[in-house]
Design an enzyme around this catalytic site. Sequence first.
Site, PDB file in Angstrom:
ATOM      1  N   ASP A  32       0.836  -1.210   0.000  1.00 46.50           N
ATOM      2  CA  ASP A  32       0.000   0.000   0.000  1.00 46.50           C
ATOM      3  C   ASP A  32       0.869   1.257   0.000  1.00 46.50           C
ATOM      4  O   ASP A  32       0.543   2.256  -0.654  1.00 46.50           O
ATOM      5  CB  ASP A  32      -0.911   0.005   1.234  1.00 46.50           C
ATOM      6  CG  ASP A  32      -2.021  -1.033   1.138  1.00 46.50           C
ATOM      7  OD1 ASP A  32      -2.222  -1.574   0.030  1.00 46.50           O
ATOM      8  OD2 ASP A  32      -2.674  -1.298   2.163  1.00 46.50           O
ATOM      9  N   SER A  81     -35.710  -6.001 -14.438  1.00 46.07           N
ATOM     10  CA  SER A  81     -35.626  -6.677 -13.145  1.00 46.07           C
ATOM     11  C   SER A  81     -36.089  -8.126 -13.322  1.00 46.07           C
ATOM     12  O   SER A  81     -36.657  -8.490 -14.358  1.00 46.07           O
ATOM     13  CB  SER A  81     -36.499  -5.965 -12.116  1.00 46.07           C
ATOM     14  OG  SER A  81     -37.848  -5.924 -12.576  1.00 46.07           O
ATOM     15  N   LEU A  82     -35.850  -8.945 -12.311  1.00 48.53           N
ATOM     16  CA  LEU A  82     -36.174 -10.364 -12.403  1.00 48.53           C
ATOM     17  C   LEU A  82     -37.377 -10.708 -11.539  1.00 48.53           C
ATOM     18  O   LEU A  82     -37.600 -10.089 -10.490  1.00 48.53           O
ATOM     19  CB  LEU A  82     -34.983 -11.224 -11.946  1.00 48.53           C
ATOM     20  CG  LEU A  82     -33.673 -11.067 -12.726  1.00 48.53           C
ATOM     21  CD1 LEU A  82     -32.619 -11.981 -12.133  1.00 48.53           C
ATOM     22  CD2 LEU A  82     -33.870 -11.363 -14.194  1.00 48.53           C
ATOM     23  N   GLU A 110     -25.755 -17.870 -10.428  1.00 50.27           N
ATOM     24  CA  GLU A 110     -24.808 -16.888  -9.918  1.00 50.27           C
ATOM     25  C   GLU A 110     -25.302 -16.340  -8.583  1.00 50.27           C
ATOM     26  O   GLU A 110     -26.504 -16.329  -8.311  1.00 50.27           O
ATOM     27  CB  GLU A 110     -24.655 -15.729 -10.910  1.00 50.27           C
ATOM     28  CG  GLU A 110     -24.217 -16.158 -12.300  1.00 50.27           C
ATOM     29  CD  GLU A 110     -24.319 -15.026 -13.313  1.00 50.27           C
ATOM     30  OE1 GLU A 110     -24.165 -13.855 -12.909  1.00 50.27           O
ATOM     31  OE2 GLU A 110     -24.569 -15.304 -14.498  1.00 50.27           O
ATOM     32  N   LYS A 112     -26.468 -13.615  -6.024  1.00 53.24           N
ATOM     33  CA  LYS A 112     -27.179 -12.336  -6.159  1.00 53.24           C
ATOM     34  C   LYS A 112     -26.572 -11.350  -5.153  1.00 53.24           C
ATOM     35  O   LYS A 112     -26.873 -11.391  -3.960  1.00 53.24           O
ATOM     36  CB  LYS A 112     -28.674 -12.511  -5.908  1.00 53.24           C
ATOM     37  CG  LYS A 112     -29.497 -11.269  -6.201  1.00 53.24           C
ATOM     38  CD  LYS A 112     -30.989 -11.554  -6.029  1.00 53.24           C
ATOM     39  CE  LYS A 112     -31.802 -10.310  -6.385  1.00 53.24           C
ATOM     40  NZ  LYS A 112     -31.517  -9.193  -5.474  1.00 53.24           N
ATOM     41  N   ASP A 114     -25.966  -8.124  -3.077  1.00 54.61           N
ATOM     42  CA  ASP A 114     -26.901  -7.130  -2.560  1.00 54.61           C
ATOM     43  C   ASP A 114     -26.254  -5.748  -2.645  1.00 54.61           C
ATOM     44  O   ASP A 114     -25.614  -5.271  -1.703  1.00 54.61           O
ATOM     45  CB  ASP A 114     -27.261  -7.468  -1.111  1.00 54.61           C
ATOM     46  CG  ASP A 114     -28.556  -6.806  -0.673  1.00 54.61           C
ATOM     47  OD1 ASP A 114     -29.251  -6.242  -1.540  1.00 54.61           O
ATOM     48  OD2 ASP A 114     -28.871  -6.849   0.525  1.00 54.61           O
ATOM     49  N   GLU A 168     -22.860  -5.131 -10.558  1.00 57.42           N
ATOM     50  CA  GLU A 168     -23.349  -4.707  -9.251  1.00 57.42           C
ATOM     51  C   GLU A 168     -22.246  -3.986  -8.478  1.00 57.42           C
ATOM     52  O   GLU A 168     -21.164  -4.548  -8.253  1.00 57.42           O
ATOM     53  CB  GLU A 168     -23.817  -5.930  -8.457  1.00 57.42           C
ATOM     54  CG  GLU A 168     -24.758  -5.615  -7.321  1.00 57.42           C
ATOM     55  CD  GLU A 168     -26.192  -5.359  -7.787  1.00 57.42           C
ATOM     56  OE1 GLU A 168     -27.038  -5.022  -6.934  1.00 57.42           O
ATOM     57  OE2 GLU A 168     -26.473  -5.498  -8.998  1.00 57.42           O
ATOM     58  N   TYR A 220     -21.434  -8.846 -14.702  1.00 58.70           N
ATOM     59  CA  TYR A 220     -22.081 -10.134 -14.999  1.00 58.70           C
ATOM     60  C   TYR A 220     -22.858 -10.148 -16.322  1.00 58.70           C
ATOM     61  O   TYR A 220     -23.347 -11.196 -16.738  1.00 58.70           O
ATOM     62  CB  TYR A 220     -23.018 -10.553 -13.863  1.00 58.70           C
ATOM     63  CG  TYR A 220     -24.122  -9.566 -13.532  1.00 58.70           C
ATOM     64  CD1 TYR A 220     -25.264  -9.454 -14.319  1.00 58.70           C
ATOM     65  CD2 TYR A 220     -24.034  -8.754 -12.411  1.00 58.70           C
ATOM     66  CE1 TYR A 220     -26.274  -8.565 -14.013  1.00 58.70           C
ATOM     67  CE2 TYR A 220     -25.034  -7.849 -12.090  1.00 58.70           C
ATOM     68  CZ  TYR A 220     -26.155  -7.765 -12.885  1.00 58.70           C
ATOM     69  OH  TYR A 220     -27.157  -6.874 -12.588  1.00 58.70           O
ATOM     70  N   LYS A 308     -34.758 -15.829  -3.730  1.00 54.82           N
ATOM     71  CA  LYS A 308     -34.468 -14.985  -2.570  1.00 54.82           C
ATOM     72  C   LYS A 308     -34.345 -15.856  -1.312  1.00 54.82           C
ATOM     73  O   LYS A 308     -35.227 -16.679  -1.032  1.00 54.82           O
ATOM     74  CB  LYS A 308     -35.573 -13.948  -2.370  1.00 54.82           C
ATOM     75  CG  LYS A 308     -35.770 -13.003  -3.554  1.00 54.82           C
ATOM     76  CD  LYS A 308     -34.560 -12.143  -3.807  1.00 54.82           C
ATOM     77  CE  LYS A 308     -34.349 -11.100  -2.760  1.00 54.82           C
ATOM     78  NZ  LYS A 308     -35.288  -9.945  -2.864  1.00 54.82           N
ATOM     79  N   CYS A 402     -25.308  13.631  31.465  1.00 57.61           N
ATOM     80  CA  CYS A 402     -24.459  12.504  31.091  1.00 57.61           C
ATOM     81  C   CYS A 402     -24.462  11.466  32.215  1.00 57.61           C
ATOM     82  O   CYS A 402     -24.221  11.822  33.378  1.00 57.61           O
ATOM     83  CB  CYS A 402     -23.036  12.991  30.825  1.00 57.61           C
ATOM     84  SG  CYS A 402     -21.847  11.642  30.587  1.00 57.61           S
ATOM     85  N   CYS A 405     -20.802  11.566  33.989  1.00 59.16           N
ATOM     86  CA  CYS A 405     -20.229  12.703  34.728  1.00 59.16           C
ATOM     87  C   CYS A 405     -21.267  13.723  35.170  1.00 59.16           C
ATOM     88  O   CYS A 405     -20.910  14.724  35.792  1.00 59.16           O
ATOM     89  CB  CYS A 405     -19.157  13.390  33.882  1.00 59.16           C
ATOM     90  SG  CYS A 405     -19.829  14.286  32.453  1.00 59.16           S
ATOM     91  N   CYS A 420     -22.351  14.610  25.406  1.00 58.91           N
ATOM     92  CA  CYS A 420     -21.898  15.148  26.682  1.00 58.91           C
ATOM     93  C   CYS A 420     -20.988  16.342  26.377  1.00 58.91           C
ATOM     94  O   CYS A 420     -20.097  16.249  25.533  1.00 58.91           O
ATOM     95  CB  CYS A 420     -21.137  14.081  27.470  1.00 58.91           C
ATOM     96  SG  CYS A 420     -20.287  14.731  28.930  1.00 58.91           S
ATOM     97  N   CYS A 425     -15.086  14.533  30.825  1.00 60.76           N
ATOM     98  CA  CYS A 425     -15.980  13.414  31.151  1.00 60.76           C
ATOM     99  C   CYS A 425     -15.170  12.130  31.304  1.00 60.76           C
ATOM    100  O   CYS A 425     -14.397  11.772  30.402  1.00 60.76           O
ATOM    101  CB  CYS A 425     -17.030  13.246  30.067  1.00 60.76           C
ATOM    102  SG  CYS A 425     -18.060  11.765  30.278  1.00 60.76           S
TER     103      CYS A 425
END
Length: 658
Positions: A32, A81-82, A110, A112, A114, A168, A220, A308, A402, A405, A420, A425
């Site tokens: 990185d 849509s399905l 495949e 699905k 979300d 997706e 896909y 689903k 709070c 305190c 607070c 605190c």
Amino acid sequence: MQDEFERIATLRKELEDANKQYYVLDQPRITDAEYDAFMRELLDLEAKHPSWVTPDSPTQRVGGEVAKEYTKVRHLEPLLSLDNAFSPGDLREFDRRVRQVAASVDYVVELKIDGLTVALTYEEGLMVRGATRGDGSVGEDITANVKTVGSIPLRLNHTVPKLSVRGEGYMPKASFARLNREREEDGMPTFANPRNAAAGSLRQLNSRITAERKLEYFAYQVLAAKELGLHNQTEVLTYLKQQGFVVNPEYKVFSDIEEIIAYCEGMASERHRFSYDIDGLVIKVNEFALQEELGFTAKSPRWAISYKFPAEQVETVVEDIIIRVGRTGVLTPTAVLQPVLVAGSTVSRATLHNLDNIREKDIHIGDHVLLHKAGDVIPEVVRVLPEKRTGEEKVFEMPNLCPECQSPVNQEEGEVAYRCQSITCPARQREGIIHFVSRDAMAIDGLGPAVIQQLLDAGLIKDAADLYSLTFEELTPIERMGKKSAENLLKAIQESKERGLAPLIFSLGIHHVGEKAGKVLAQTFGSMDQLLMATLEELQAIPDVGPTMAASLMQFFGLESTARFLAKLREAGVNMTAAESSKPQIFAGKSIVVTGSLEHWERREIETLIEECGGKAASSVSKKTAFVVAGEKAGSKLVKAQGLGIPILTEEEFEQLL
């Protein structure tokens, strides 16, 4: 200028190759830190020569463009849509309809994902547009945001005149959990699930915010695939991989609906093993010729269906609602629940986030409620079961003072959080110290919340800097703190002085400054003294530091209390410069998991060594794991690694590798 032009080309190739190695091949090639250094150099050169910036430059992934509004985009063909299937009977009925047209059929199944549907358009191999699905025919142009997603290629591997791809956009579970933690600490509303978080992130007007949220993308579908000589869905998936897209590898081909039903039922119990949310499976007729013959209804294709998963919700009782005070003073209500098993673990508490959430869901103390894990990670009360109320339930009220305190609690305008107001605190101080000593910060082993509370109660510390003045004689009277424990704790405190600048910045708990930002700031400035002298403009010029973070840094370092705290750390001998490892970087870019009991290493020792040698000491096993070091009594992580075919090393084999 010729040298700089050639250097820009070299840097772009290095960065794009690194993106492909990381996102597409799951084989990171550079660290990185190296990636960030290349990116900073490229940003500097492009700022010097703005006319040389190209649309497919890796710098276009950084974000920063602010859109006034989204323009409308008409899709090449409707993104339909399905229809949904919720039972084996629904799947059998779908199969019956298909076989009325063809007696023999292959289905591709495949996962699905979300997330949010994103359509991509490429012209002459270059990505020119990203759009939401919208109503299926017309979507919204979110190109600037799409470019920030590292797994989306800005240029195809093989140039074609035009290519339209559907996939997706999603938020991994780890990113979702991190985002909600940060938003809750900042007093902002949290996201209900990764899908909502992904949708909100991709529709940000400021693409820099999208870039910070670490979204990913699975491709896909190729629109107008037959024009490219593709004849079925499996060929499409292969083609997408060849073009540089990330394709979810968990797809299978079946010819028997009963095998598909068994697979769906089995996958419902395995859904939690993935690093992203799935809510079902998609079953598609493989051959395009048969798809054409089956045709479409007004809304959906007749050749595909979405199975689903049943919602995994369990019933429990809210026995109490308690308040936790965070290190920034935010009061967070938490439900104390009757313990219940959900998504593989026992849950006895669930955050209720804020008072608005409690009122919206009408949660009372004593209510029967339905519980699930948002993103398979965060326990969440879905809804109350009012029909089970007895009249004994109590309405929850946010306290005016709070609970830690007794200082006033205020709700600032525009915020959902109550805070607070006291910077002294005890809860804020305690949570700040807990954060300071945590693993990714100063990593002081043996200093858990209970010990910290004892040290505070005994008056031995008032802030985290006081830890460095503790003595053996002060520690041994502490309950359950024997001589050996005291010696180990003092050793850990002493060793933490050499953690370096990046963990130190993160340990300070600065608003909006996370672990990654700590590393970026340490790499940029090299020392705390240089960071303290930075101007607002200099901070804002850093790619990973936006205006909000820059302002937070200026405010924090401008406080007298901060100056006093840092002075105490300096006097104690805490290293405030960026640490440079002298060890060979043999694990550069590799993710390594350590599990089980080791004979020759403490867990933190071996993980620190991995990091010093350029690797990442990961806490969970994934496809990106290079290898696992397994000791005695290794459990689920070892099993998962074996299932994924990841190399397993014994402690001795790891030492031989060193």
